[in-house]
Design a protein around this motif. Sequence first.
Motif, mmCIF file in Angstrom:
data_model
loop_
_atom_site.group_PDB
_atom_site.id
_atom_site.type_symbol
_atom_site.label_atom_id
_atom_site.label_comp_id
_atom_site.label_asym_id
_atom_site.label_seq_id
_atom_site.Cartn_x
_atom_site.Cartn_y
_atom_site.Cartn_z
ATOM 1 N N TYR A 41 36.308 28.030 46.825
ATOM 2 C CA TYR A 41 37.711 29.238 46.838
ATOM 3 C C TYR A 41 37.613 29.878 47.907
ATOM 4 O O TYR A 41 36.812 30.122 48.581
ATOM 5 C CB TYR A 41 37.570 29.979 45.498
ATOM 6 C CG TYR A 41 38.629 31.304 45.237
ATOM 7 C CD1 TYR A 41 39.607 30.726 45.116
ATOM 8 C CD2 TYR A 41 38.108 32.175 46.306
ATOM 9 C CE1 TYR A 41 40.796 31.350 44.723
ATOM 10 C CE2 TYR A 41 39.270 33.914 46.259
ATOM 11 C CZ TYR A 41 40.347 33.336 45.292
ATOM 12 O OH TYR A 41 41.333 34.065 45.168
ATOM 13 N N GLY A 43 40.370 32.968 49.628
ATOM 14 C CA GLY A 43 40.754 34.310 49.241
ATOM 15 C C GLY A 43 41.959 34.658 50.127
ATOM 16 O O GLY A 43 41.065 35.707 50.680
ATOM 17 N N HIS A 67 41.987 41.691 44.948
ATOM 18 C CA HIS A 67 42.617 40.895 45.256
ATOM 19 C C HIS A 67 42.251 39.638 43.238
ATOM 20 O O HIS A 67 41.361 40.013 43.321
ATOM 21 C CB HIS A 67 42.206 39.510 45.906
ATOM 22 C CG HIS A 67 42.566 38.456 46.640
ATOM 23 N ND1 HIS A 67 43.592 38.159 46.509
ATOM 24 C CD2 HIS A 67 41.519 37.638 46.020
ATOM 25 C CE1 HIS A 67 43.829 37.281 47.010
ATOM 26 N NE2 HIS A 67 43.235 36.766 46.633
ATOM 27 N N PHE A 69 42.443 36.459 41.662
ATOM 28 C CA PHE A 69 41.916 35.272 41.938
ATOM 29 C C PHE A 69 41.622 35.030 40.383
ATOM 30 O O PHE A 69 41.217 35.770 39.768
ATOM 31 C CB PHE A 69 40.102 35.345 42.709
ATOM 32 C CG PHE A 69 39.135 35.234 41.725
ATOM 33 C CD1 PHE A 69 38.231 34.648 41.867
ATOM 34 C CD2 PHE A 69 38.761 36.593 41.396
ATOM 35 C CE1 PHE A 69 37.122 34.670 40.904
ATOM 36 C CE2 PHE A 69 37.610 36.808 41.517
ATOM 37 C CZ PHE A 69 36.711 35.729 40.584
#
Length: 113
Positions: A41, A43, A67, A69
């Motif tokens: 992942y 980000g 953030h 996600f």
Amino acid sequence: EIVTSVRAGKPYLFKLYYEVTRPISGEWQTFIHVHGYQRRYNGDHDTLEGKYPFHLWLAGDRIVDIHPFELEPNFSAGSYSVYFGLFRGDQRLEVKRGQSEENRVNAGPLAVK
């Protein structure tokens, strides 16, 4: 709410806590990497949604970058490694303290269920 594990396909929030020890010059973005089992992942995002630029950060500030996600469904159950840091283009801000590799902070494991 703090969680000890996540499920692929479900939304969560990463909260990165910074304590500023000296001024930071330049324009930087934040990256978060969750990887393992040939999955990753990525980000990458504008720190604080670009609302509080780094050149305004002062020594002693404590800042929380949030953030959202969501791991893709192909993230199978297991323990993944989490790293984060600051970047601009191909350059990463040097990590001077703490557990790190390749100028990214080792934030520890993340359990995916």
